[in-house]
Scaffold this active site. Structure first.
Site, PDB file in Angstrom:
ATOM      1  N   MET A   1      -8.830   8.463   0.152  1.00 53.46           N
ATOM      2  CA  MET A   1      -9.699   8.976   1.185  1.00 53.46           C
ATOM      3  C   MET A   1      -9.933  10.281   0.727  1.00 53.46           C
ATOM      4  SD  MET A   1      -7.454   7.677   4.309  1.00 53.46           S
ATOM      5  CE  MET A   1      -6.393   5.760   4.114  1.00 53.46           C
TER       6      MET A   1
ATOM      7  N   ASP B   1      -6.989  -6.339   4.105  1.00 58.18           N
ATOM      8  CA  ASP B   1      -6.363  -4.948   4.378  1.00 58.18           C
ATOM      9  C   ASP B   1      -6.171  -4.236   5.733  1.00 58.18           C
ATOM     10  OD1 ASP B   1      -5.022  -2.334   3.543  1.00 58.18           O
ATOM     11  OD2 ASP B   1      -6.906  -1.766   3.291  1.00 58.18           O
ATOM     12  N   GLY B   2      -5.023  -3.825   5.992  1.00 54.90           N
ATOM     13  CA  GLY B   2      -5.419  -3.332   8.065  1.00 54.90           C
ATOM     14  C   GLY B   2      -4.179  -4.625   8.363  1.00 54.90           C
TER      15      GLY B   2
ATOM     16  N   GLY C   1      -8.616   4.012   7.248  1.00 59.52           N
ATOM     17  CA  GLY C   1      -8.492   5.921   7.143  1.00 59.52           C
ATOM     18  C   GLY C   1      -6.906   6.389   7.162  1.00 59.52           C
TER      19      GLY C   1
ATOM     20  N   HIS D   1      -1.402  -1.212  -3.875  1.00 58.40           N
ATOM     21  CA  HIS D   1      -2.534  -0.717  -3.473  1.00 58.40           C
ATOM     22  C   HIS D   1      -2.858   0.950  -3.168  1.00 58.40           C
ATOM     23  CE1 HIS D   1      -6.300  -1.920  -0.991  1.00 58.40           C
ATOM     24  NE2 HIS D   1      -5.818  -0.772  -0.216  1.00 58.40           N
TER      25      HIS D   1
ATOM     26  N   HIS E   1      -8.376   1.616  -4.208  1.00 55.77           N
ATOM     27  CA  HIS E   1      -9.087   1.250  -2.821  1.00 55.77           C
ATOM     28  C   HIS E   1     -10.588   2.661  -2.682  1.00 55.77           C
ATOM     29  CE1 HIS E   1     -10.247   0.299   1.900  1.00 55.77           C
ATOM     30  NE2 HIS E   1     -10.735   0.210   1.421  1.00 55.77           N
TER      31      HIS E   1
ATOM     32  N   GLY F   1       0.960  -1.923   4.067  1.00 57.53           N
ATOM     33  CA  GLY F   1       1.753  -1.017   3.849  1.00 57.53           C
ATOM     34  C   GLY F   1       2.844  -0.607   4.545  1.00 57.53           C
ATOM     35  N   SER F   2       2.589  -0.243   6.116  1.00 57.48           N
ATOM     36  CA  SER F   2       3.563  -0.381   6.769  1.00 57.48           C
ATOM     37  C   SER F   2       4.668  -1.269   7.019  1.00 57.48           C
ATOM     38  CB  SER F   2       2.953   0.214   7.773  1.00 57.48           C
ATOM     39  OG  SER F   2       2.889  -0.173   8.782  1.00 57.48           O
TER      40      SER F   2
ATOM     41  N   MET G   1     -11.763  -4.921   5.519  1.00 59.96           N
ATOM     42  CA  MET G   1     -10.889  -4.420   6.128  1.00 59.96           C
ATOM     43  C   MET G   1     -10.626  -4.733   7.633  1.00 59.96           C
ATOM     44  SD  MET G   1      -9.983  -1.488   4.317  1.00 59.96           S
ATOM     45  CE  MET G   1      -9.126  -1.306   5.595  1.00 59.96           C
TER      46      MET G   1
ATOM     47  N   GLY H   1      -2.920   4.015   7.640  1.00 63.70           N
ATOM     48  CA  GLY H   1      -1.979   3.168   7.968  1.00 63.70           C
ATOM     49  C   GLY H   1      -1.455   3.342   9.763  1.00 63.70           C
ATOM     50  N   GLY H   2      -0.943   1.579   9.690  1.00 68.95           N
ATOM     51  CA  GLY H   2      -0.027   1.572  10.820  1.00 68.95           C
ATOM     52  C   GLY H   2      -0.941   0.526  12.287  1.00 68.95           C
TER      53      GLY H   2
ATOM     54  N   SER I   1       0.968  -1.326   0.037  1.00 65.81           N
ATOM     55  CA  SER I   1      -0.101   0.136   0.342  1.00 65.81           C
ATOM     56  C   SER I   1       0.625   1.486  -0.046  1.00 65.81           C
ATOM     57  CB  SER I   1      -0.830   0.064   1.439  1.00 65.81           C
ATOM     58  OG  SER I   1      -1.924   1.052   1.154  1.00 65.81           O
TER      59      SER I   1
ATOM     60  N   ASP J   1      -4.671   4.143  -1.821  1.00 63.13           N
ATOM     61  CA  ASP J   1      -5.887   4.140  -1.143  1.00 63.13           C
ATOM     62  C   ASP J   1      -6.173   5.605  -1.168  1.00 63.13           C
ATOM     63  OD1 ASP J   1      -6.393   2.432   0.375  1.00 63.13           O
ATOM     64  OD2 ASP J   1      -4.181   2.586   1.602  1.00 63.13           O
TER      65      ASP J   1
ATOM     66  N   MET K   1     -12.254   4.615  -0.473  1.00 66.08           N
ATOM     67  CA  MET K   1     -12.473   4.985   0.572  1.00 66.08           C
ATOM     68  C   MET K   1     -13.196   6.918   0.517  1.00 66.08           C
ATOM     69  SD  MET K   1      -9.785   3.146   3.065  1.00 66.08           S
ATOM     70  CE  MET K   1      -8.437   3.220   1.404  1.00 66.08           C
TER      71      MET K   1
HETATM   72  C1  DX5 Z   1      -6.134   2.014   5.842  1.00 68.81           C
HETATM   73  C2  DX5 Z   1      -5.868   1.408   4.029  1.00 68.81           C
HETATM   74  C3  DX5 Z   1      -4.831   0.423   4.065  1.00 68.81           C
HETATM   75  C4  DX5 Z   1      -3.386   0.976   4.664  1.00 68.81           C
HETATM   76  C5  DX5 Z   1      -2.790  -0.339   5.386  1.00 68.81           C
HETATM   77  O1  DX5 Z   1      -7.489   2.870   5.628  1.00 68.81           O
HETATM   78  O2  DX5 Z   1      -7.286   1.199   4.034  1.00 68.81           O
HETATM   79  O3  DX5 Z   1      -5.117  -0.063   2.857  1.00 68.81           O
HETATM   80  O4  DX5 Z   1      -2.202   1.314   3.826  1.00 68.81           O
HETATM   81  O5  DX5 Z   1      -1.960   0.298   6.008  1.00 68.81           O
HETATM   82  P1  DX5 Z   1      -0.742  -0.898   6.963  1.00 68.81           P
HETATM   83  O6  DX5 Z   1      -0.835  -2.076   6.476  1.00 68.81           O
HETATM   84  O7  DX5 Z   1      -0.212  -0.272   8.157  1.00 68.81           O
HETATM   85  O8  DX5 Z   1      -1.897  -0.939   7.921  1.00 68.81           O
HETATM   86 ZN    ZN Z   2      -6.567   0.026   1.651  1.00 68.70          ZN
END
Ligand code: DX5
Ligand code: ZN
Length: 228
Positions: A37, A175-176, A142, A33, A66, A197-198, A137, A144-145, A5, A35, A68
């Protein structure tokens, strides 16, 4: 499949950050991926269509958008037209998700449906027959991390059973909070595609992090609970 991500990447260097996970065929990221938002559906604002259009030209890795956002019925098709490989909308936001899936496919993309951690699966099973991917999810969307919510794996197991018995045909994404500590449980529950992501962009070597996650999935899938 592993889908890094870019929410956790450096937004000033997105082309480089995409290249950092590309790798050789079969070793790098399967999807990237993205995101999107809108500060309404979720309390955060990231990027939109112009960035996706540029990213599409900058990388050969298929884009997994994705959304959101509120009113995906109005905005989602633009991402398919911009060349996104998979466009995922939230079931909590879509007014007519069946029509939207048809429009996304007609525009050349796969259609994805996402459900928040607190959203039950059952009321949406009929809708899912029109979709190519389900994004479960495992954090509140909203940011990451955040920490992985293992309770959503019940939904993964349920949909995995329906796919394996031929009642649904789709790819299961999660995801998440996916990282070295959580990915094996998700793999055992039957996830096909892992967004991280992270765990990828926070690593010293993002490409190696992708490969390490994939190796964990392969090992865990050898004793997937759902295949028993
Ligand atoms: C959160 C996003 C995720 C986010 C995941 O709303 O949809 O895609 O990037 O990040 P990590 O892997 O750090 O939880
Ligand atoms: Zn996502």
């Amino acid at each position: 499949m592993i889908a890094p991500s870019i929410l956790a990447a450096d937004f000033a260097r997105l082309a480089d950050e995409a290249a950092a996970v590309t790798g050789e065929p079969g070793r790098g990221a399967d999807w990237l991926h993205v995101d999107v938002m809108d500060a309404h559906f979720v309390p955060n604002l990231t990027l939109g269509l112009p960035v996706v259009e540029s990213l599409r030209k900058a990388t050969g890795v298929p884009l997994d958008c994705h959304l959101m956002i509120e009113d995906p019925d109005r905005w989602a098709v633009g991402y398919a037209e911009a060349g996104a490989h998979n466009v995922t909308v939230h079931v909590e936001a879509a007014r007519d998700p069946v029509a939207l899936a048809k429009d996304l496919r007609a525009a050349g993309a796969r259609a994805g449906l996402s459900i928040k951690p607190g959203t039950p699966l059952d009321p949406h099973l009929e809708t899912l027959r029109h979709y190519d991917t389900l994004l479960v999810m495992s954090v509140e969307p909203g940011f990451g991390g955040q920490s992985f919510m293992p309770e959503v794996l019940d939904k993964v197991r349920a949909v995995r059973r329906m796919v394996d018995t031929g009642h649904l045909r789709l790819l299961v994404e999660i995801d998440g909070g996916i990282n070295a500590d959580t990915i094996e449980a998700a793999a055992e529950a039957g996830v096909d595609c892992f967004v991280a992501g992270s765990a990828v962009y926070g690593a010293d070597d993002p490409a190696r992090a992708v490969q390490a996650l994939r190796e964990q999935v392969v090992a865990a899938s050898a004793h997937r609970g759902w295949s028993a």
